[in-house]
Design an enzyme around this catalytic site. Sequence first.
Site, PDB file in Angstrom:
ATOM      1  N   GLY A 108       0.711   2.425   3.232  1.00  0.00           N
ATOM      2  CA  GLY A 108      -0.103   1.369   2.920  1.00  0.00           C
ATOM      3  C   GLY A 108       0.879   0.651   3.853  1.00  0.00           C
ATOM      4  N   GLY A 109       1.476   1.251   4.434  1.00  0.00           N
ATOM      5  CA  GLY A 109       2.622   0.442   5.783  1.00  0.00           C
ATOM      6  C   GLY A 109       2.461  -0.375   6.608  1.00  0.00           C
ATOM      7  N   ASP A 118      -2.156   3.409   6.839  1.00  0.00           N
ATOM      8  CA  ASP A 118      -3.143   2.636   6.788  1.00  0.00           C
ATOM      9  C   ASP A 118      -4.787   2.660   7.031  1.00  0.00           C
ATOM     10  OD1 ASP A 118      -2.913  -0.389   6.091  1.00  0.00           O
ATOM     11  OD2 ASP A 118      -0.779  -0.707   6.144  1.00  0.00           O
ATOM     12  N   PHE A 166      -6.593   4.674   0.600  1.00  0.00           N
ATOM     13  CA  PHE A 166      -5.707   5.314  -0.330  1.00  0.00           C
ATOM     14  C   PHE A 166      -6.737   5.182  -2.109  1.00  0.00           C
ATOM     15  CE2 PHE A 166      -2.893   1.642  -0.165  1.00  0.00           C
ATOM     16  CZ  PHE A 166      -3.492   0.325  -0.189  1.00  0.00           C
ATOM     17  N   ARG A 211       6.222  -0.384  -1.041  1.00  0.00           N
ATOM     18  CA  ARG A 211       5.974  -1.561  -1.384  1.00  0.00           C
ATOM     19  C   ARG A 211       5.450  -2.554  -0.935  1.00  0.00           C
ATOM     20  NH1 ARG A 211       9.097  -5.227   3.544  1.00  0.00           N
ATOM     21  NH2 ARG A 211       7.545  -5.341   3.234  1.00  0.00           N
ATOM     22  N   HIS A 216       1.024  -3.987  -6.614  1.00  0.00           N
ATOM     23  CA  HIS A 216       1.181  -5.407  -6.940  1.00  0.00           C
ATOM     24  C   HIS A 216      -0.113  -6.035  -6.398  1.00  0.00           C
ATOM     25  CE1 HIS A 216       3.321  -8.069  -4.132  1.00  0.00           C
ATOM     26  NE2 HIS A 216       2.328  -7.398  -3.666  1.00  0.00           N
TER      27      HIS A 216
END
Length: 447
Positions: A258-259, A281, A313, A328, A332
């Site tokens: 998910g960069g 991504d 993902f 990162r 969340h």
Amino acid sequence: MTNKAKLEGLLTLINTSARDAIALYEQYGDVPAIDQAELHPLDSAVDQVALKSAVRTLEGACAQICATLAPPAHTAMNLVQVYDYACVRVVARERVSDILLEYPKGLHVNELAKKISVEPKKLARIMRLLATRGCYNEVDTDVFANNRLSLILLDENPVKYMILLHVDLMTKGGSVFYETLKDPKIAYSYDPTVAPVMYSIDKNGTEGTIFDWMARHVCFQISLVYHTSMRGLSGIMGSFAVLAHFPFEKYSTVVDVGGGIGAFSLPLAKTHKNVKITIHDLPEALVQARDLWAKECPEAVAEDRVEFEELNFFEQVPVKGKDIYYLRNIIHDWPDHESTIILSNIRKALGPNSRVLIHDYVLLGLSRKQAAIEAPELGVASAPEPLLANFGVGNMRSYQQDMTMLFAHNAKERTLQDSLALATVAGLKLEKVWDLSESCVLEYSAA
């Protein structure tokens, strides 16, 4: 400890932490001033852990002593009579900081008002509120100039785009938050499609998650603002400190799951040239990523040190057998069910020596008992007494960010115990907590 002794203890913490911060600035030159018109060298330092640690204690102790000594009505009103965000929205959207760059000695509000087509007396009130907050200098009556803080609002600064995301989108979620808690159809739901932001937008006929909404509004560059804001978040959180604290030099491959456009991977490629990077991504993010890397790190592209691979993902497993899988500000974004799917798919990709690094805020509790357990066993910082166990306002952004996740995604920042429970279900085992002061990196292996 008597009440007076607690206050004396807070005064000691204020003095000590402020002196610690001053000493850190002096390592880079002189200490900053509120009216200076240039950034300080420490502002762009990769490793700001020591500074953030000092400021965390300083902010927490200052706020706690004020809340203790001020009349309760005074403090309660201060919680809600806050319109900074509305004023920042005006100056950010109208590019006031960029305009003032051409006027280092300041520009009268009447002239500034002409340039942005805003009524001058209203603009003066906006500028004065912000200057009172330390953002802009009022160098003479109704004459305003940039300072170190207002430079953050320049177009060239990625932090500006995170600010825009908050003042434009997140405020929508906040405005209907109470209604979502009371709506019987969604009050107990954690479905991202009915998160407060989407609840407010849905009245305009929009459906799906906030990511679906952004994908449908590429013509308005919403997606670009979002991905640029992720670069800004690195500076806000001090995320780049992971490059100095985690031993990437010992590893040869990193998968940025998910960069996006490479908010983490770009500085990684520049500081650790031994690492081969895979950015995973969705297709629209990778289009922007390829363009950005061609401009900002063409040598990594030419030397085949970075590859861009499409990945959903939720449905696919990342490239297998790499050393590090880095996430990162990904977990969340999602409620527990969706987060478990993401982590379970990553678990399927792990080799025997692979590591998963989850880089997010870790919410600290107010219980001294829990802090006493987590601090020595897991390496999580505990606030010195008589400061609140979670550093109080010194850690406030993590709790505000938790609300941001609720407003935007029906998701959350997590406590350490929350994260451990999630990882266990996904088949991961905690190896170490890398405490970077504002954020943490949780290092996992395959269980």
